[in-house]
Design a protein around this motif. Structure first.
Motif, PDB file in Angstrom:
ATOM      1  N   LYS A 170       3.894  -7.396   7.878  1.00 18.34           N
ATOM      2  CA  LYS A 170       4.965  -8.133   8.534  1.00 18.34           C
ATOM      3  C   LYS A 170       5.985  -7.222   9.198  1.00 18.34           C
ATOM      4  O   LYS A 170       6.533  -7.540  10.239  1.00 18.34           O
ATOM      5  N   THR A 171       6.260  -6.081   8.561  1.00 20.54           N
ATOM      6  CA  THR A 171       7.289  -5.178   9.082  1.00 20.54           C
ATOM      7  C   THR A 171       6.866  -4.641  10.446  1.00 20.54           C
ATOM      8  O   THR A 171       5.753  -4.142  10.610  1.00 20.54           O
ATOM      9  N   GLU A 172       7.776  -4.732  11.416  1.00 21.06           N
ATOM     10  CA  GLU A 172       7.436  -4.301  12.772  1.00 21.06           C
ATOM     11  C   GLU A 172       7.210  -2.796  12.842  1.00 21.06           C
ATOM     12  O   GLU A 172       6.295  -2.321  13.508  1.00 21.06           O
ATOM     13  N   ASN A 173       8.057  -2.047  12.151  1.00 21.81           N
ATOM     14  CA  ASN A 173       7.929  -0.590  12.126  1.00 21.81           C
ATOM     15  C   ASN A 173       7.864  -0.114  10.686  1.00 21.81           C
ATOM     16  O   ASN A 173       8.386  -0.760   9.780  1.00 21.81           O
ATOM     17  N   ARG A 174       7.242   1.017  10.505  1.00 20.79           N
ATOM     18  CA  ARG A 174       7.101   1.569   9.157  1.00 20.79           C
ATOM     19  C   ARG A 174       7.236   3.084   9.236  1.00 20.79           C
ATOM     20  O   ARG A 174       6.611   3.718  10.096  1.00 20.79           O
ATOM     21  N   ILE A 175       8.046   3.637   8.358  1.00 19.14           N
ATOM     22  CA  ILE A 175       8.254   5.083   8.377  1.00 19.14           C
ATOM     23  C   ILE A 175       7.399   5.794   7.331  1.00 19.14           C
ATOM     24  O   ILE A 175       7.355   7.021   7.302  1.00 19.14           O
ATOM     25  N   TYR A 176       6.738   5.020   6.464  1.00 15.82           N
ATOM     26  CA  TYR A 176       5.917   5.622   5.419  1.00 15.82           C
ATOM     27  C   TYR A 176       4.439   5.413   5.748  1.00 15.82           C
ATOM     28  O   TYR A 176       4.060   4.438   6.402  1.00 15.82           O
ATOM     29  N   PRO A 177       3.568   6.300   5.289  1.00 19.49           N
ATOM     30  CA  PRO A 177       2.133   6.086   5.510  1.00 19.49           C
ATOM     31  C   PRO A 177       1.622   4.855   4.758  1.00 19.49           C
ATOM     32  O   PRO A 177       2.236   4.412   3.778  1.00 19.49           O
ATOM     33  N   VAL A 178       0.516   4.315   5.229  1.00 18.99           N
ATOM     34  CA  VAL A 178      -0.169   3.206   4.556  1.00 18.99           C
ATOM     35  C   VAL A 178      -1.269   3.835   3.709  1.00 18.99           C
ATOM     36  O   VAL A 178      -2.230   4.402   4.239  1.00 18.99           O
ATOM     37  N   LEU A 216     -12.059  -0.284   7.644  1.00 17.50           N
ATOM     38  CA  LEU A 216     -10.951   0.668   7.656  1.00 17.50           C
ATOM     39  C   LEU A 216     -11.485   1.932   6.999  1.00 17.50           C
ATOM     40  O   LEU A 216     -11.684   1.981   5.781  1.00 17.50           O
ATOM     41  N   ASN A 217     -11.754   2.941   7.812  1.00 15.35           N
ATOM     42  CA  ASN A 217     -12.564   4.078   7.382  1.00 15.35           C
ATOM     43  C   ASN A 217     -11.797   5.222   6.744  1.00 15.35           C
ATOM     44  O   ASN A 217     -12.399   6.228   6.375  1.00 15.35           O
ATOM     45  N   ARG A 218     -10.489   5.074   6.629  1.00 18.05           N
ATOM     46  CA  ARG A 218      -9.687   6.127   6.007  1.00 18.05           C
ATOM     47  C   ARG A 218      -8.904   5.548   4.836  1.00 18.05           C
ATOM     48  O   ARG A 218      -8.522   4.380   4.826  1.00 18.05           O
ATOM     49  N   ALA A 219      -8.639   6.413   3.870  1.00 20.42           N
ATOM     50  CA  ALA A 219      -7.841   5.992   2.719  1.00 20.42           C
ATOM     51  C   ALA A 219      -6.365   5.898   3.064  1.00 20.42           C
ATOM     52  O   ALA A 219      -5.619   5.161   2.413  1.00 20.42           O
ATOM     53  N   GLU A 220      -5.923   6.647   4.074  1.00 15.02           N
ATOM     54  CA  GLU A 220      -4.501   6.667   4.421  1.00 15.02           C
ATOM     55  C   GLU A 220      -4.327   6.714   5.930  1.00 15.02           C
ATOM     56  O   GLU A 220      -5.058   7.420   6.631  1.00 15.02           O
ATOM     57  N   GLU A 268       0.322   5.670  13.099  1.00 19.63           N
ATOM     58  CA  GLU A 268      -0.840   4.796  13.306  1.00 19.63           C
ATOM     59  C   GLU A 268      -0.573   3.364  12.866  1.00 19.63           C
ATOM     60  O   GLU A 268      -1.418   2.486  13.076  1.00 19.63           O
ATOM     61  N   TYR A 269       0.590   3.141  12.257  1.00 18.31           N
ATOM     62  CA  TYR A 269       0.881   1.817  11.713  1.00 18.31           C
ATOM     63  C   TYR A 269       0.894   0.749  12.807  1.00 18.31           C
ATOM     64  O   TYR A 269       0.411  -0.367  12.609  1.00 18.31           O
ATOM     65  N   GLY A 270       1.448   1.075  13.980  1.00 22.90           N
ATOM     66  CA  GLY A 270       1.499   0.097  15.064  1.00 22.90           C
ATOM     67  C   GLY A 270       0.126  -0.392  15.455  1.00 22.90           C
ATOM     68  O   GLY A 270      -0.096  -1.597  15.650  1.00 22.90           O
ATOM     69  N   ALA A 271      -0.840   0.539  15.568  1.00 23.58           N
ATOM     70  CA  ALA A 271      -2.210   0.158  15.910  1.00 23.58           C
ATOM     71  C   ALA A 271      -2.841  -0.664  14.798  1.00 23.58           C
ATOM     72  O   ALA A 271      -3.572  -1.638  15.056  1.00 23.58           O
ATOM     73  N   LEU A 272      -2.556  -0.297  13.538  1.00 24.33           N
ATOM     74  CA  LEU A 272      -3.092  -1.037  12.395  1.00 24.33           C
ATOM     75  C   LEU A 272      -2.532  -2.460  12.367  1.00 24.33           C
ATOM     76  O   LEU A 272      -3.265  -3.438  12.139  1.00 24.33           O
ATOM     77  N   PHE A 318       0.817  -1.212   0.000  1.00 23.04           N
ATOM     78  CA  PHE A 318       0.000   0.000   0.000  1.00 23.04           C
ATOM     79  C   PHE A 318       0.855   1.267   0.000  1.00 23.04           C
ATOM     80  O   PHE A 318       0.770   2.115   0.888  1.00 23.04           O
ATOM     81  N   MET A 319       1.688   1.364  -1.032  1.00 15.76           N
ATOM     82  CA  MET A 319       2.447   2.568  -1.309  1.00 15.76           C
ATOM     83  C   MET A 319       2.031   3.064  -2.685  1.00 15.76           C
ATOM     84  O   MET A 319       1.435   2.332  -3.475  1.00 15.76           O
TER      85      MET A 319
END
Length: 674
Positions: A572-580, A640-644, A649-653, A260-261
């Motif tokens: 799978k990635t534990e952390n993410r620096i880019y938005p979903v 999932l109510n938002r497009a991005e 917020e990635y950790g919660a997702l 989702f990039m």
């Protein structure tokens, strides 16, 4: 993430002599060509970089503006050192150098040097690059490319190269990319800008800089005026001040695509420039392009505005009929015109902003690019009495538009726009045959688009529908523990658009075959594509048969919600620096009804679960009920109510996703009874 800044000199006088108080000290260069020694081959500690096929040890670039004959020039110099770890990294020893050309002028590649270093029996062996071994390729009318490959590259080699590009195009200050698909230990770029030139600076990306500074430094150059007739040009020695813009990054990990990039260029850390103005005599002249000027040129362009003034009689006649059929219902009229164009032409998958042929020819050939088709749509809407406007945009794989940089090349696609009384913006696209009115293809959901008219208004490119996946399974358990029944798969919104596209591009039989293979553990039979019509969801029905493990045991464990494609996300990635970036809101619903035979009772029902992402932007509900002693109903709904979603917020997702997987693996426990 895009950041834009413009640095403007405030001093009215230029060509000033510098004073020691104004100048600031410049840091030394991080690399000197030819400085490789045997010590550089010392084995590195195990780290992410050594697991990569290659890595940049140092990548250093500078851009300076210097005087020339009759004009100033941009002098760009790059020095790069890489280490090749494995054979898969050999491709990084092939270097491509793009050059710009226009009006008979071409940027010049000069002072090319290169060396490959290998350590053999403790000795440093050097192999020099032949600077004449270049491959030249013209990419288009404004771009060519030189390619060279470093010699004698092996596993463990260090390769180093340096070159200079001389450019007469002051507006084409070189960009710089700090991140790559291999690790980078140090990347640095410096731009030396004399005070009589002002550039707008645009930085993209998310990883932090270790250096991001602007210094005032001395500037000196020699400028020779052009000869006029018999009068020779005069040489002037100019001394003034300059800004040194300096960016650096350290220990940059390899860039990897994640789910989702949009396009990597939206995420890779980079810096770009646009010439904003000049000030040679105390008067600042703004050179920034204006959106209004772009529209004026487009409106008369034979491949854009002028193309829509030339008639296409076949469609225009039908448009007049639709105008009479829907005299007061403009929305119904627009939907009918959209359907007319959709069935009249086929999209060739080429994303363009200019028509490739006269619109009449597009109708005759029944084939065209995005501009051919959607300019035809605008023309036909207008013929039906509807105020349609072309909408310029950049697709998701082309990158985000920088709204304060008026450059036409930022766009690569045209859609259509309608503004009707009392209604919000209505966006249309005829490249997808079954795309409803008001929906753009997923590829177009990327920031904002700009109306190609005198207003030049920016229009948000937001999804008006969701991606909806709804599945209903009706299963019966036999006395011997075998499951049989049917599942109905329904796809709505953007899920339906994607499914219909797949069917159109292959065939219904191929689509059903792929679907059956994903359900092979359930031995699907009689796959059937149910009658399809807009705006209803696309529906498929499968007959299922499944024998659970230990079907004859006293206790039967049935993870009935662990179905194929039940959860299409894998974070799978534990952390993410880019938005979903999903592109649109999403909803997945699964309902399973199980009928029990005599001789079985429910021993254990999984507990109900409700989870929400903080802020209510996502929600999951899981519930199992027993309406009667002989039936069980399992329901799961993910919204999932938002497009991005941001990287914060990635950790919660990801946690939501993890708990959903665990919950869907929980079995319904049945017990055999006499």
């Amino acid at each position: 993430m895009i950041l834009t800044s413009t640095r403007v000199w405030l001093a009215a006088a230029v060509l000033l002599f510098t004073t020691p108080l104004l100048a600031q000290k410049t840091a030394p260069a991080p690399i000197v060509y030819g400085g490789v020694t045997a010590a550089d081959f010392t084995p590195l500690p195990q780290a992410d970089s050594t697991q990569a096929p290659a890595e940049y040890l140092c990548d250093y670039g500078t851009s300076k503006i210097e005087g020339g004959r009759g004009q100033f020039q941009v002098i760009f110099e790059r020095t790069t050192r890489l280490r090749i770890h494995r054979k898969a990294g050999y491709r990084y020893a092939t270097v491509r150098v793009p050059l710009y050309m226009r009006d008979g002028k071409i940027e010049r590649l000069v002072r090319l040097r290169g060396m490959t270093y290998n350590l053999q029996d403790g000795r440093l062996v050097k192999t020099k690059l032949n600077p004449d071994a270049l491959f030249r390729e013209e990419l288009d009318k404004n771009h060519l490319q030189y390619t060279f490959t470093m010699p004698e590259v092996r596993e463990g080699s260090i390769v180093e190269f340096s070159y200079v590009i001389n450019s007469d195009f002051i507006f084409n200050l070189q960009d710089w990319q700090f991140e790559h698909r291999i690790p980078v230990r140090w990347s640095e770029y410096r731009a030396f800008l004399p005070q009589f030139y002002t550039y707008k600076t645009i930085t993209r990306g998310y990883l932090p800089f270790v250096v991001n500074e602007s210094l005032t430094v001395p500037y000196a150059t020699t400028y020779t005026s052009e000869s006029v007739g018999m009068i020779q040009g005069t040489e002037q020695h100019l001394m003034a001040l300059a800004q040194q813009l300096r960016w650096a990054m350290k220990d940059v990990p390899a860039f990897h695509d994640e789910p989702f990039m949009t396009t990597p260029t939206d995420y890779l850390r980079s810096v770009h420039f646009e010439l904003a103005g000049v000030n040679f005599d105390g008067t600042y002249r703004d050179l920034t392009g204006q959106w209004q000027g772009i529209w004026e040129r487009l409106s008369t362009d034979d491949e854009f505005g002028a193309a829509m003034t030339k008639p296409t009689p076949a469609l225009q006649a039908q448009a007049q009929v639709l105008r009479q059929r829907f005299p007061s219902d403009s929305l119904a009229r627009a939907a009918a015109v959209l359907a007319l164009v959709q069935r009249s032409v086929v999209y060739n998958d080429e994303q363009r902003i200019y028509a490739s042929q006269p619109l009449r020819r597009t109708v005759e050939r029944r084939l065209g690019n995005s501009a051919d088709i959607n300019l035809l749509l605008v023309q036909t809407l207008r013929a039906a009495g509807l105020p349609a406007t072309p909408l310029l945009l950049s697709t998701r794989d082309h990158g985000q538009v920088q709204m304060d940089v008026p450059v036409i090349s930022q766009f690569n696609y045209v859609a259509a726009h309608l503004k009707l009384p009392g209604r919000p913006d209505v966006l249309l696209d005829a490249t997808e045959p079954q795309l409803p009115l008001g929906m753009l293809p997923e590829r177009c959901l990327n920031g904002e688009g700009r109306l190609a008219d005198a207003s030049g208004r920016w229009v948000p490119l937001k999804a008006t529908g969701r991606y909806i996946d709804y599945r209903t399974a009706r299963l019966q358990l036999s006395p011997n523990g075998e499951l049989t029944g049917t599942v109905k798969l329904e796809y709505g919104g953007y899920a339906a658009v994607a499914a219909r596209r797949q069917i159109r591009q292959t065939s219904a039989a191929s689509y059903l075959g792929q679907l059956s293979r994903r359900w092979q553990d359930w031995q699907p039979t009689k796959p059937e594509l149910l009658p399809d019509s807009l705006p209803k969801p696309l529906s498929v029905e499968l007959h299922l048969q499944h024998t659970p493990a230990n079907a004859e045991a006293a206790l039967l464990y049935l993870p009935l919600l662990n179905l194929p494609d039940a959860l299409p996300y894998d974070f799978k990635t534990e952390n993410r620096i880019y938005p979903v970036n999903f592109g649109m809101a999403r909803e997945h619903v699964t309902v399973v009804t199980l009928t029990l035979p005599k001789g079985y009772i429910v021993q254990e029902i999984p507990a109900k679960l409700t989870m929400e992402i903080p802020g209510g932007t996502g929600r999951y509900v899981y519930q199992v009920t027993q309406p009667t002693p002989g039936s069980v109903e399992l329901t799961a709904r993910l919204q999932l109510n938002r497009a991005e979603y941001s990287s914060q917020e990635y950790g919660a997702l990801r946690e939501l996703n993890r708990r959903i997987i665990a919950k869907q693996n929980e079995p319904l426990v049945l017990k055999r009874v006499p």
